[in-house]
Design an enzyme around this catalytic site. Structure first.
Site, PDB file in Angstrom:
ATOM      1  N   GLU A 177       1.133  -0.806  -0.328  1.00  0.00           N
ATOM      2  CA  GLU A 177       0.312   0.044   0.083  1.00  0.00           C
ATOM      3  C   GLU A 177       1.240   1.402  -0.065  1.00  0.00           C
ATOM      4  O   GLU A 177       1.648   1.429   0.773  1.00  0.00           O
ATOM      5  CB  GLU A 177      -0.869  -0.082   1.303  1.00  0.00           C
ATOM      6  N   ASP A 203      -8.391   1.118  -7.732  1.00  0.00           N
ATOM      7  CA  ASP A 203      -8.902   2.328  -7.872  1.00  0.00           C
ATOM      8  C   ASP A 203      -9.998   2.309  -8.856  1.00  0.00           C
ATOM      9  O   ASP A 203      -9.711   1.829 -10.118  1.00  0.00           O
ATOM     10  CB  ASP A 203      -7.870   3.195  -7.928  1.00  0.00           C
TER      11      ASP A 203
HETATM   12  C1  LIG Z   1     -10.293   2.314  -3.686  1.00  0.00           C
HETATM   13  S1  LIG Z   1      -8.914   2.060  -2.135  1.00  0.00           S
HETATM   14  C2  LIG Z   1      -9.240   0.229  -1.510  1.00  0.00           C
HETATM   15  C3  LIG Z   1      -8.644  -0.122  -0.390  1.00  0.00           C
HETATM   16  C4  LIG Z   1      -9.001  -0.828   0.326  1.00  0.00           C
HETATM   17  N1  LIG Z   1      -8.715  -2.413  -0.199  1.00  0.00           N
HETATM   18  C5  LIG Z   1     -10.344  -1.303   0.635  1.00  0.00           C
HETATM   19  O1  LIG Z   1     -10.876  -1.455   0.199  1.00  0.00           O
HETATM   20  O2  LIG Z   1     -11.000  -0.587   1.436  1.00  0.00           O
HETATM   21  C6  LIG Z   1      -7.467   0.846  -3.743  1.00  0.00           C
HETATM   22  C7  LIG Z   1      -6.086   1.345  -3.115  1.00  0.00           C
HETATM   23  O3  LIG Z   1      -5.459   0.580  -3.958  1.00  0.00           O
HETATM   24  C8  LIG Z   1      -3.512   2.012  -3.438  1.00  0.00           C
HETATM   25  N2  LIG Z   1      -2.988   1.090  -4.702  1.00  0.00           N
HETATM   26  C9  LIG Z   1      -3.350   2.269  -5.934  1.00  0.00           C
HETATM   27  N3  LIG Z   1      -2.605   1.638  -6.509  1.00  0.00           N
HETATM   28  C10 LIG Z   1      -1.474   0.594  -5.861  1.00  0.00           C
HETATM   29  C11 LIG Z   1      -0.408   0.210  -6.497  1.00  0.00           C
HETATM   30  N4  LIG Z   1       0.042  -0.658  -7.963  1.00  0.00           N
HETATM   31  N5  LIG Z   1       0.057  -0.891  -5.834  1.00  0.00           N
HETATM   32  C12 LIG Z   1      -0.185  -0.558  -4.520  1.00  0.00           C
HETATM   33  N6  LIG Z   1      -1.158  -0.329  -3.759  1.00  0.00           N
HETATM   34  C13 LIG Z   1      -1.934   0.259  -4.785  1.00  0.00           C
HETATM   35  C14 LIG Z   1      -4.770   3.067  -3.178  1.00  0.00           C
HETATM   36  O4  LIG Z   1      -3.481   3.325  -2.743  1.00  0.00           O
HETATM   37  C15 LIG Z   1      -5.731   2.221  -2.776  1.00  0.00           C
HETATM   38  O5  LIG Z   1      -5.073   2.959  -1.136  1.00  0.00           O
END
Ligand SMILES: C[S@@+](CC[C@H](N)C(=O)[O-])C[C@H]1O[C@@H](n2cnc3c(N)ncnc32)[C@H](O)[C@@H]1O
Length: 237
Positions: free
Chosen positions: A91, A140
């Protein structure tokens, strides 16, 4: 990957830092993160990067990976439930990392490591076929059509994910965005995964709802749950 390899430049469009951290969260980051991170080997700017020694981290426990764990509620609950499994969560959002560290202090789980960055940097140092299960929960959504190529379910992310997953390993994806389901069903099989047939609206038996799912439900969006298996037989990749 060899130590001499330079990782490619990668655009990251998400947030790394949000509103300011509470003093307790600053303390978790300062005091706990180094010991729980798989190590500097995962940092893309480290010239000494080398493949992770998973046996040193977890012994002979299988490895499960959560991509983008947000506040870490699902990850820490899975780690508590499955003490015989080693977990790594990735994360880049440091506020989320701090939230997870607080939960780990409470849970006392010792089978969990954190990569506080882009999961693609972690893929670089994970051995082939080393992941027995992966979770991609509410990635995302990037709703605008011109941003769909930023989504996780694109070859740039799925190909290295496929490389590190063992044949037969399960990939679980949850999303509240119907167009994300469409793109997932198109792209994930192309990367070497077979869909596990099942009810798109029924969560897994051991499902732990995430912060993002709670927000989606409050805003009257419908969760979808998809499972895939990495294709191939042992040795074929
Ligand atoms: C919409 S949030 C969902 C967070 C969590 N999984 C939830 O369901 O509450 C998407 C998460 O993916 C993370 N993220 C985006 N691109 C990423 C990457 N390349 N590697 C790791 N995490 C990533 C973002 O920082 C964000 O915290």
């Amino acid at each position: 990957m060899t130590a001499a390899d330079t990782p490619p430049h990668r655009n990251f469009y998400g947030r790394r830092k949000g509103k300011h951290l509470r003093p307790s969260q600053e303390a978790y980051l300062r005091e706990d993160l180094a010991a729980l991170s798989p190590g500097a080997v995962t940092r893309a700017d480290n010239p000494d990067r080398r493949p992770l020694d998973l046996a040193a981290l977890f012994g002979d426990r299988p490895l499960w990976l959560e991509v983008g764990f947000g506040g870490g509620e699902h990850l820490v609950a899975q780690a508590e439930r499955h003490r015989d499994v080693g977990f790594i969560g990735a994360e880049p959002y440091i506020n989320g990392v701090a939230m997870l560290l607080g939960k780990i202090r409470q849970a006392g789980a010792d089978n969990l490591r954190i990569h506080p960055g882009d999961v693609r940097d972690l893929f670089d140092v994970l051995p082939d076929s080393s992941v027995a299960r992966a979770f991609l929960l509410y990635p995302d959504p990037w709703p605008k059509a011109r941003h769909h190529r930023r989504r996780f379910v694109t070859p740039e992310h799925l190909e290295p994910l496929a490389r590190v997953m063992a044949p037969g390993a399960e990939l679980r994806i949850a999303t509240d965005i119907p167009d994300y389901v469409r793109q997932t069903l198109e792209e994930v099989p192309r990367a070497g995964f077979a869909r596990v047939p099942g009810d798109l609206y029924a969560p897994w038996g051991d499902w732990i709802s995430t912060r993002y799912e709670q927000k989606a439900l409050r805003e009257r969006r419908t969760p979808h749950y998809l499972s895939f298996r990495r294709q191939g037989s042992a040795g074929s990749g």
